[in-house]
Design a protein around this motif. Structure first.
Motif, short mmCIF file in Angstrom:
data_model
loop_
_atom_site.label_atom_id
_atom_site.label_comp_id
_atom_site.label_asym_id
_atom_site.label_seq_id
_atom_site.Cartn_x
_atom_site.Cartn_y
_atom_site.Cartn_z
N THR A 143 10.36 -39.62 -16.79
CA THR A 143 9.08 -40.58 -17.61
C THR A 143 8.75 -40.27 -18.45
O THR A 143 8.41 -41.09 -19.75
N GLN A 144 8.12 -38.96 -18.78
CA GLN A 144 8.27 -37.62 -19.66
C GLN A 144 9.09 -36.41 -19.67
O GLN A 144 10.51 -36.49 -19.47
N SER A 145 9.36 -36.16 -20.69
CA SER A 145 10.41 -34.60 -20.89
C SER A 145 9.42 -34.28 -20.50
O SER A 145 8.20 -34.22 -20.24
N LEU A 146 10.94 -32.85 -20.11
CA LEU A 146 9.94 -31.63 -19.11
C LEU A 146 8.80 -30.52 -19.51
O LEU A 146 8.38 -30.42 -19.23
N ASP A 147 8.98 -30.92 -20.87
CA ASP A 147 8.05 -29.92 -22.13
C ASP A 147 6.56 -30.22 -20.73
O ASP A 147 5.63 -29.81 -21.37
N ASP A 148 6.67 -31.98 -21.42
CA ASP A 148 5.40 -32.28 -21.00
C ASP A 148 4.93 -32.72 -19.39
O ASP A 148 3.46 -31.51 -19.42
N GLU A 149 5.99 -32.20 -18.81
CA GLU A 149 5.60 -32.08 -17.44
C GLU A 149 5.15 -30.86 -17.43
O GLU A 149 3.77 -30.40 -17.00
N LEU A 150 5.53 -29.53 -18.01
CA LEU A 150 5.30 -28.25 -17.47
C LEU A 150 3.94 -27.88 -18.72
O LEU A 150 2.74 -27.87 -17.91
N ASP A 151 3.02 -28.64 -19.72
CA ASP A 151 1.91 -28.67 -20.19
C ASP A 151 1.59 -29.19 -19.85
O ASP A 151 0.26 -28.21 -19.57
N ALA A 152 1.70 -31.00 -18.51
CA ALA A 152 0.35 -31.15 -18.03
C ALA A 152 0.28 -30.14 -15.87
O ALA A 152 -1.27 -30.01 -16.00
N ILE A 153 1.13 -29.37 -15.39
CA ILE A 153 1.50 -29.03 -15.33
C ILE A 153 0.38 -27.85 -15.39
O ILE A 153 -0.62 -26.44 -14.82
N GLU A 154 0.35 -27.04 -16.33
CA GLU A 154 -0.42 -25.68 -17.14
C GLU A 154 -1.78 -26.23 -16.89
O GLU A 154 -2.70 -25.50 -17.27
N SER A 155 -1.64 -27.30 -17.76
CA SER A 155 -3.27 -27.78 -17.92
C SER A 155 -3.76 -27.77 -16.30
O SER A 155 -5.68 -27.34 -16.49
N ASP A 156 -3.58 -28.49 -15.62
CA ASP A 156 -4.13 -28.58 -14.37
C ASP A 156 -3.61 -27.67 -13.35
O ASP A 156 -5.44 -26.53 -13.21
N LEU A 157 -3.50 -26.25 -13.59
CA LEU A 157 -3.72 -24.96 -13.24
C LEU A 157 -5.05 -24.10 -13.93
O LEU A 157 -5.67 -23.32 -12.96
N LYS A 158 -5.40 -24.56 -15.17
CA LYS A 158 -6.67 -23.37 -15.59
C LYS A 158 -7.63 -24.37 -15.58
O LYS A 158 -7.91 -24.31 -15.23
N LYS A 159 -7.38 -25.69 -15.01
CA LYS A 159 -8.40 -26.56 -14.66
C LYS A 159 -8.81 -25.63 -13.29
O LYS A 159 -10.49 -25.83 -13.13
N ALA A 160 -8.09 -25.46 -12.32
CA ALA A 160 -8.09 -25.20 -10.88
C ALA A 160 -9.19 -23.52 -10.91
O ALA A 160 -9.67 -23.29 -10.58
N GLU A 161 -8.34 -22.90 -12.03
CA GLU A 161 -8.88 -21.78 -12.26
C GLU A 161 -9.89 -21.49 -12.83
O GLU A 161 -11.25 -21.03 -12.20
N GLN A 162 -10.56 -22.52 -14.29
CA GLN A 162 -11.92 -22.75 -14.09
C GLN A 162 -12.80 -23.41 -13.15
O GLN A 162 -13.49 -22.46 -13.18
N LEU A 163 -12.54 -24.19 -12.04
CA LEU A 163 -13.26 -24.62 -11.32
C LEU A 163 -13.88 -23.16 -10.12
O LEU A 163 -14.75 -23.25 -9.84
N VAL A 164 -12.13 -22.25 -10.07
CA VAL A 164 -12.49 -21.45 -8.98
C VAL A 164 -13.55 -20.21 -9.73
O VAL A 164 -14.45 -19.38 -9.31
N ARG A 165 -12.84 -19.92 -10.73
CA ARG A 165 -14.39 -18.53 -11.75
C ARG A 165 -16.33 -19.39 -11.42
O ARG A 165 -16.65 -18.86 -11.41
N GLU A 166 -15.62 -21.05 -11.43
CA GLU A 166 -17.17 -21.72 -11.77
C GLU A 166 -18.03 -20.91 -10.46
O GLU A 166 -19.23 -21.20 -10.17
N ASP A 167 -16.75 -21.58 -9.38
CA ASP A 167 -17.29 -21.55 -8.01
C ASP A 167 -17.79 -20.08 -7.20
O ASP A 167 -18.67 -19.62 -6.94
N LEU A 168 -16.88 -19.15 -8.23
CA LEU A 168 -17.54 -17.61 -8.14
C LEU A 168 -18.28 -17.01 -8.46
O LEU A 168 -19.12 -16.86 -8.33
N ASN A 169 -18.54 -17.46 -9.64
CA ASN A 169 -20.02 -16.96 -10.37
C ASN A 169 -20.72 -17.52 -9.72
O ASN A 169 -22.30 -17.34 -9.22
N ASP A 170 -21.07 -18.62 -9.46
CA ASP A 170 -22.41 -19.04 -8.34
C ASP A 170 -22.52 -18.84 -7.22
O ASP A 170 -24.27 -18.41 -6.68
N ILE A 171 -21.59 -18.11 -6.88
CA ILE A 171 -22.17 -17.47 -5.11
C ILE A 171 -22.03 -16.44 -5.58
O ILE A 171 -23.33 -15.51 -4.91
N PHE A 172 -21.82 -15.25 -6.62
CA PHE A 172 -21.73 -14.34 -6.43
C PHE A 172 -22.81 -14.29 -7.77
O PHE A 172 -23.73 -13.21 -8.33
#
Length: 131
Positions: free
Chosen positions: A102-131
């Protein structure tokens, strides 16, 4: 999940449990009375060193004898598979479909990278809350 974690943290911070001086003194006394246990060293008899050395040498010699003996090769009869006749060949109905992107592979790659960055940010926030 973040709201639940924040609510639990707020509830934990709201708990105010005073500790009496007597209880605090008892806890301190208990903590200072503890001594780390020292491991007891077991001594083995003098012959143990010789026995274990001789056992190791005997095992090494046995391994050398077993591994260096000549191997007798005997021919093995392998049955030859028969090719089935064309009328006996089973028919497999392969149903193949083309993949529809449905989309080009470059768009799919960008979407996956964006999801990974969001997940990384959530993990960092959780770690900051804990420590």
């Amino acid at each position: 999940m973040d709201d639940l974690a924040k609510q639990l943290r707020a509830d934990a911070d709201a708990i105010d449990a005073p500790v009496s001086g007597e209880l605090s003194a008892r806890i301190d006394a208990s903590l200072h009375a503890i001594e780390p246990s020292k491991p007891q060293r077991t001594t083995r008899p003098a012959w143990f060193l010789w026995a274990s050395s001789l056992t190791g040498i005997a095992a090494a010699l046995a391994a050398l004898v077993v591994l260096n003996r000549p191997i007798q090769q005997t021919p093995i009869a392998v049955p030859v598979a028969e090719t089935p006749a064309p009328d006996q060949t089973p028919f497999i109905d392969w149903q193949l479909n083309n993949a529809v992107l449905t989309q080009s592979l470059d768009d799919e790659l960008d979407a996956i990278e964006s999801d990974l960055k969001k997940a990384e940010q959530l993990v960092r926030e959780d770690l900051n809350d804990i420590f």
